[in-house]
Scaffold this active site. Structure first.
Site, short mmCIF file in Angstrom:
data_model
loop_
_atom_site.label_atom_id
_atom_site.label_comp_id
_atom_site.label_asym_id
_atom_site.label_seq_id
_atom_site.Cartn_x
_atom_site.Cartn_y
_atom_site.Cartn_z
N HIS A 30 26.70 110.71 22.96
CA HIS A 30 26.70 110.63 21.51
C HIS A 30 25.29 110.29 21.05
O HIS A 30 24.63 109.41 21.62
CB HIS A 30 27.69 109.58 21.02
CG HIS A 30 29.10 109.94 21.36
ND1 HIS A 30 29.74 109.46 22.48
CD2 HIS A 30 29.97 110.76 20.74
CE1 HIS A 30 30.96 109.97 22.53
NE2 HIS A 30 31.13 110.77 21.50
N HIS A 86 28.55 114.46 18.76
CA HIS A 86 29.30 114.42 20.03
C HIS A 86 28.80 115.58 20.89
O HIS A 86 28.62 116.68 20.39
CB HIS A 86 30.80 114.62 19.79
CG HIS A 86 31.42 113.66 18.85
ND1 HIS A 86 32.25 112.64 19.27
CD2 HIS A 86 31.36 113.55 17.50
CE1 HIS A 86 32.67 111.96 18.21
NE2 HIS A 86 32.15 112.50 17.13
N ARG A 109 44.99 111.65 29.04
CA ARG A 109 45.71 112.37 27.99
C ARG A 109 47.09 112.79 28.49
O ARG A 109 47.23 113.24 29.62
CB ARG A 109 44.90 113.59 27.54
CG ARG A 109 43.57 113.17 26.93
CD ARG A 109 42.77 114.32 26.40
NE ARG A 109 41.45 113.85 25.98
CZ ARG A 109 40.46 114.65 25.61
NH1 ARG A 109 40.65 115.97 25.61
NH2 ARG A 109 39.30 114.16 25.24
N ASP A 150 30.38 112.60 28.59
CA ASP A 150 30.22 112.40 27.16
C ASP A 150 28.82 111.92 26.81
O ASP A 150 28.20 111.17 27.57
CB ASP A 150 31.20 111.32 26.68
CG ASP A 150 32.31 111.91 25.84
OD1 ASP A 150 32.11 112.99 25.27
OD2 ASP A 150 33.37 111.27 25.75
N LYS A 162 30.21 122.78 14.45
CA LYS A 162 29.99 122.62 15.88
C LYS A 162 29.46 123.90 16.51
O LYS A 162 29.56 124.99 15.92
CB LYS A 162 31.27 122.20 16.60
CG LYS A 162 32.37 123.25 16.58
CD LYS A 162 33.55 122.83 17.45
CE LYS A 162 34.65 123.88 17.43
NZ LYS A 162 35.72 123.60 18.41
N CYS A 189 34.41 108.25 22.37
CA CYS A 189 33.55 108.09 21.20
C CYS A 189 33.73 106.77 20.42
O CYS A 189 32.73 106.17 20.02
CB CYS A 189 33.68 109.30 20.27
SG CYS A 189 35.28 110.07 20.20
N GLN A 235 34.89 112.64 31.59
CA GLN A 235 34.19 113.47 30.62
C GLN A 235 32.71 113.09 30.64
O GLN A 235 32.37 111.92 30.61
CB GLN A 235 34.77 113.24 29.23
CG GLN A 235 34.77 114.46 28.35
CD GLN A 235 35.64 114.25 27.12
OE1 GLN A 235 35.90 113.13 26.70
NE2 GLN A 235 36.10 115.33 26.53
#
Length: 643
Positions: A386, A512, A364, A384, A466, A335, A382
């Site tokens: 946005h 997100h 991670r 992802d 969320k 992000c 991921q």
């Protein structure tokens, strides 16, 4: 004179203080027999609990979710009692309820064996049959510390000593066994009828790797034997579907310890499936109006300070590396990179919404004990995305996201969803007005899609509400994959703006969004959902051409080339083996279509078509075969690409 109000609104009066059990008995002998506990003014208590004033009361039985939890909690104590009777030198530590069961940690001089588990379970059954009364008592804290130390239970003494103050400590006794516990518990061990010990694992005392290693015995407990049997069947089915075993059988992936644990190596078969997943993902996002980004794998440490990850996510990030007097870190998230691209130039209200997506690999730091095949790794990709939008665009964007999410998940064969809306926590940032607007936009979008949902009050992140969408696989297990998270924090931290219609500067709302979550983890879920028998569009090998003798080799190779030109993943098996052997081998490899070629097929330019389930589809020419395969691939379940 207590007046008891029951859940249906009816009231019962008593001349003197009365126990939960006595109230149940006054209603009926059947309810008294079924009673496991009570909920008095919202607090769970034992059936022996005495009510001395007016109160609301619900009788808890095994039909209630709380009742099942009490059964499992009580069964963990039953297991601890059995262990102590069989192995008196074992020390009892901590034993909570977990999903579908319980565990208890023990300190013992040797490893528990499978034979030990059988003995413990048999002793548990004996203790349950004895129908021992379970009794609660209290003891001052310091007295309880001495009591357990004198028993040789040093871990229990340490737990109690860590409790602040000197309030009374709640203890439960059944037979000669006594344990520290808040309760409540079943009235007697005879209520525990359906349980099974499942495995032994290692666990550090209090979850700290610096402490000594204990032994954790896992078990499951249910209200009825048929529920236990159904659960054990699901366990066996889950074992049969284990993605680690199937991944090895089908040569899909490996975790190469020489490179470090938690790092996934995609083999050619697995890579073919991944390419199919990603191709579909890109096609769907392009149709949904997304632009694609590619961002670096590392960034200056200062970026993670600005984003807040260096403060709030440091334990999951790898240590910084130095270069040219600058400090860099592997990215745990995509992000902040997308935020920097937004910030690269001044944006107008006319530019919004901006929808950006990336298959971004992140890293991670996970403890080695937490790693688990594809489900928990250290490096993963991921999916992802946005969205940067105005406040008045939130609901419409959430609807678009839900449309895309459900379409994608259904195309992969998932039809059952559990949806949760998480609302404002106590430590939230942002105004009440923006939280109310954003939460209501999420709620309206869910309801417009006709989705049933639960509300997790206060369960949102501090930076926004969320939606979590959990899928259920073929054997009913729940998996968290898709998340839609509103963010008021990063736009503030990075001072993001857009020029509004009135020429004022305003903050965009950042959304997100992940559909699959981690590609690696989603692949693991797919393996287990299909037990390795992937639908045609995902199968690493879609068809295998099997010759009966070497006289058909030329035709088989010609057929293979023709099918490959049409984009199909095909192999020819020309080995000098019996056709039955070839069919069995490719069936075990879960190849969807087996194309058998003998002299007759070579002469008529056809193939004898079989499926991996053994169904004989008869003879087909090349045109009919490719039409069938193309139609099946194009369908992808309920893909929007059918339009």
């Amino acid at each position: 004179m207590p007046q008891i109000t029951l859940p249906d609104g009816s009231k019962r009066s008593f001349d003197a203080p009365v126990s939960v059990y006595d109230v149940a008995a006054s209603i009926g002998a059947g309810l008294a027999k079924a009673a496991l506990a009570g909920r008095v003014d919202g607090r769970l208590v034992d059936t022996s609990y005495v009510i001395d004033g007016d109160a609301d009361l619900a009788i808890i039985t095994d039909r209630d979710g709380e009742g099942l939890e009490i059964i499992r909690h009580s069964t963990s104590h039953l297991m601890a009692q059995a262990v102590k009777e069989l192995f008196p030198s074992a020390q009892v530590t901590i034993g909570p309820v977990i999903e579908d069961g319980f565990y208890y940690d023990f300190a013992f001089e040797r490893a528990f064996t499978p034979e030990d588990l059988e003995k413990i379970e048999a002793k548990m059954k004996t203790l349950a049959k004895a129908d021992l009364r379970v009794e609660r008592s209290v003891m001052p804290r310091d007295e309880a510390v001495k009591f357990f130390r004198d028993m040789g239970e040093q871990y229990k003494a340490e737990i109690i000593a860590s409790i602040p103050g000197n309030e009374d400590i709640s203890l439960y006794r059944q037979g000669e066994f006594i344990d520290l516990c808040r309760g409540p518990h079943v009235p007697s061990t005879g209520k525990l009828k359906a349980f099974k010990l499942t495995k032994v694992a290692g666990a550090y005392w209090r979850g700290d790797a610096r402490n000594e290693m204990l032994q954790r015995i896992y078990g499951t407990a249910w209200a009825k034997k048929e529920d236990l049997d159904a659960y054990l069947h699901r366990l066996a089915e889950a074992e049969r579907r284990d993605h680690r075993r199937i991944g090895q059988e089908l040569n899909l992936f490996s975790i190469q310890e020489d490179a470090g644990g938690g790092l996934v190596f995609w083999h050619p078969n697995g890579a073919r499936i991944r390419r199919s997943i990603e191709k579909f993902w890109f096609e769907m996002h392009e149709r949904a109006g997304y632009e694609f980004l590619y961002t670096p794998h590392i960034a200056n440490h200062d970026l993670w300070k600005t984003s807040g990850h260096a403060d709030f996510y440091a334990e999951s990030m790898y240590e910084p590396m130095e270069d040219d007097n600058q400090s860099y870190q592997l990215k745990p998230m995509n992000c902040p990179f997308h935020v920097l691209i937004y910030k690269d130039r001044l944006r107008s209200y006319r530019d919004l919404p901006l929808r950006w997506a990336e298959m971004g690999t992140v890293y991670r730091r996970e403890m080695s004990g937490a790693l688990h095949g594809l489900m928990r790794v250290r490096g993963f990709t991921q999916d992802d995305a946005h969205i940067f939008c105005r406040e008045d665009q939130i609901e419409a964007e959430i609807l678009r996201i839900l449309d895309l999410t459900l379409e994608v998940l259904r195309a992969f064969g998932f039809d059952n969803f559990d949806v949760m809306l998480s609302t404002r926590p106590d430590d939230a940032i942002g105004s009440d007005e923006i939280w109310a607007l954003a939460t209501e936009a999420l709620r309206k979008a869910i309801e417009k899609k006709g989705l049933e949902y639960g509300v997790d009050e206060g369960g949102g992140a501090f930076y926004g509400p969320k939606i979590d969408i959990k899928i259920r696989d073929a054997i009913g297990r729940q998996w968290q994959c898709s998340t839609v998270q509103l963010d008021f924090n990063l736009p503030e931290r990075f001072d993001l703006e857009y020029v509004a219609e009135d020429n004022s500067r305003r903050r965009p709302i950042m959304i997100h969004r992940a559909l699959l979550g981690s590609v690696e983890r989603f692949f693991g879920v797919l393996i287990e959902h299909y037990a390795g028998s992937f639908p045609l569009w995902l199968a690493p090998t879609q068809a295998a051409i099997l010759t009966i003798t070497d006289r058909q080799d030329a035709y088989a190779l010609e057929l293979e080339e023709s099918l490959k030109k049409q984009g199909l993943r095909v192999v020819s098996d020309l080995r000098n083996e019996k056709i039955g052997f070839k069919i069995r081998e490719h069936t075990l490899q879960r190849v969807p279509y087996l194309l058998v070629v003998g002299d007759r097929e070579a002469e008529t330019r056809t193939v004898a078509v079989r499926t991996r389930t053994g169904k004989d589809l008869g003879s087909m020419d090349l045109e009919a075969l490719t039409r069938r395969l193309a139609d099946e691939i194009a369908s992808r379940g309920r893909s929007v690409l059918e339009d």
